[in-house]
Write a protein that holds these residues in place. Sequence first.
Motif, PDB file in Angstrom:
ATOM      1  N   PRO A   1       0.816  -1.227   0.000  1.00 47.92           N
ATOM      2  CA  PRO A   1       0.000   0.000   0.000  1.00 47.92           C
ATOM      3  C   PRO A   1       0.845   1.269   0.000  1.00 47.92           C
ATOM      4  CG  PRO A   1       0.029  -0.990   2.192  1.00 47.92           C
ATOM      5  CD  PRO A   1       0.714  -1.965   1.276  1.00 47.92           C
ATOM      6  N   LEU A   2       0.331   2.280  -0.678  1.00 50.23           N
ATOM      7  CA  LEU A   2       0.908   3.621  -0.608  1.00 50.23           C
ATOM      8  C   LEU A   2       0.193   4.356   0.516  1.00 50.23           C
ATOM      9  CD1 LEU A   2       2.646   5.968  -1.667  1.00 50.23           C
ATOM     10  CD2 LEU A   2       0.818   6.459  -3.313  1.00 50.23           C
ATOM     11  N   LEU A   3       0.919   4.697   1.561  1.00 50.94           N
ATOM     12  CA  LEU A   3       0.311   5.319   2.732  1.00 50.94           C
ATOM     13  C   LEU A   3      -0.070   6.770   2.470  1.00 50.94           C
ATOM     14  CD1 LEU A   3       2.693   3.892   5.456  1.00 50.94           C
ATOM     15  CD2 LEU A   3       0.450   3.035   4.793  1.00 50.94           C
ATOM     16  N   GLY A   4       0.680   7.414   1.573  1.00 51.66           N
ATOM     17  CA  GLY A   4       0.393   8.801   1.262  1.00 51.66           C
ATOM     18  C   GLY A   4       1.644   9.550   0.864  1.00 51.66           C
ATOM     19  N   SER A   5       1.476  10.846   0.642  1.00 48.40           N
ATOM     20  CA  SER A   5       2.580  11.686   0.189  1.00 48.40           C
ATOM     21  C   SER A   5       2.730  12.890   1.108  1.00 48.40           C
ATOM     22  CB  SER A   5       2.329  12.176  -1.245  1.00 48.40           C
ATOM     23  OG  SER A   5       2.207  11.092  -2.145  1.00 48.40           O
ATOM     24  N   ILE A   6       3.977  13.323   1.261  1.00 52.78           N
ATOM     25  CA  ILE A   6       4.294  14.530   2.028  1.00 52.78           C
ATOM     26  C   ILE A   6       4.958  15.514   1.076  1.00 52.78           C
ATOM     27  CG2 ILE A   6       5.672  15.482   3.916  1.00 52.78           C
ATOM     28  CD1 ILE A   6       5.374  12.841   5.349  1.00 52.78           C
ATOM     29  N   ASN A   7       4.453  16.723   1.066  1.00 52.93           N
ATOM     30  CA  ASN A   7       4.979  17.731   0.153  1.00 52.93           C
ATOM     31  C   ASN A   7       6.385  18.177   0.560  1.00 52.93           C
ATOM     32  OD1 ASN A   7       2.543  17.699  -1.243  1.00 52.93           O
ATOM     33  ND2 ASN A   7       1.676  19.349  -0.008  1.00 52.93           N
ATOM     34  N   LEU A   8       7.139  18.635  -0.415  1.00 55.30           N
ATOM     35  CA  LEU A   8       8.437  19.237  -0.138  1.00 55.30           C
ATOM     36  C   LEU A   8       8.221  20.475   0.737  1.00 55.30           C
ATOM     37  CD1 LEU A   8      11.515  19.361  -0.709  1.00 55.30           C
ATOM     38  CD2 LEU A   8      10.967  20.801  -2.676  1.00 55.30           C
ATOM     39  N   ASP A   9       8.892  20.519   1.874  1.00 52.69           N
ATOM     40  CA  ASP A   9       8.731  21.610   2.836  1.00 52.69           C
ATOM     41  C   ASP A   9      10.087  22.270   3.049  1.00 52.69           C
ATOM     42  OD1 ASP A   9       8.244  23.321   4.916  1.00 52.69           O
ATOM     43  OD2 ASP A   9       7.319  21.832   6.236  1.00 52.69           O
ATOM     44  N   GLU A  10      10.249  23.450   2.504  1.00 46.22           N
ATOM     45  CA  GLU A  10      11.539  24.127   2.573  1.00 46.22           C
ATOM     46  C   GLU A  10      11.866  24.640   3.977  1.00 46.22           C
ATOM     47  OE1 GLU A  10      11.562  27.099  -0.462  1.00 46.22           O
ATOM     48  OE2 GLU A  10      11.553  25.636  -2.101  1.00 46.22           O
ATOM     49  N   SER A  11      10.890  24.626   4.877  1.00 48.76           N
ATOM     50  CA  SER A  11      11.148  25.083   6.241  1.00 48.76           C
ATOM     51  C   SER A  11      11.837  24.022   7.097  1.00 48.76           C
ATOM     52  CB  SER A  11       9.833  25.503   6.914  1.00 48.76           C
ATOM     53  OG  SER A  11       9.002  24.373   7.163  1.00 48.76           O
TER      54      SER A  11
END
Length: 247
Positions: free
Chosen positions: A203-213
């Motif tokens: 399963p693909l649990l999900g995605s996290i966006n690129l966070d420059e902070s």
Amino acid sequence: MIDPRLHIISKRLGGIKRIIAVSGSKGGIGKSTVASALALCMAKNGCRTGLLDLDLSGPSTHVILGAEGLYPKEDKGLVPPEIHGIKYMSIIYFSGNNPSPLRGQDISNIIIELLTITIWGQLDVLILDMPPGISDSILDIIRLIKRMEFLVVTTPSKIAIDVMKKELRILVELNIPVIGILENMRTKEFSALPDKISDLSIPLLGSINLDESIEDAMGNADKLIKTVFFGQLEKLFIEQIKDSRYA
């Protein structure tokens, strides 16, 4: 002759409900950041949590969490220091900031020794920050720790995904439980990963966006918890957190 330390390892890990290995096919995909943040998530939500950095060649969770200046205490073994509610152990307590050019049997002995001497006590979950890829280190850890579940991290990179799929096939062949795949550093609105892993039964649990902070939050857990990255990770893993608390 059977190494007597192997029996001690099972006793040291006996009070831990779940062991989650955060793994990744390549370096630079945010694996250690995910492992550190997941440990913070677990602790923040009431789980008795441990974090063990097993990336012997490039340990970095101490930098992410700001764990410098903390040391384990000796009591018939080593009791990990606690930071932000997390019991923490790493090779850095033995190597400092010096490079560790290790090979073959030396790597196996260090992993066995770390698992033998660390006294975790009762934990809901132990997070392992794994070495990248599938190497002697990974295979040793799989051999030594019998109750692991893998969380596999990747980025949208074609190269990272291709290598990740090889790792997953090996884990499946070895009958190692895989919680799922986490896509980190997503830069597009929609993920292309589902199509690229459609041939896998993971399963693909999900995605996290690129966070420059994230870079500014390194070494400061209070800042890390306030990032978009952390919020997205916590949302994705809230069910895993509940399972770890009540398993």
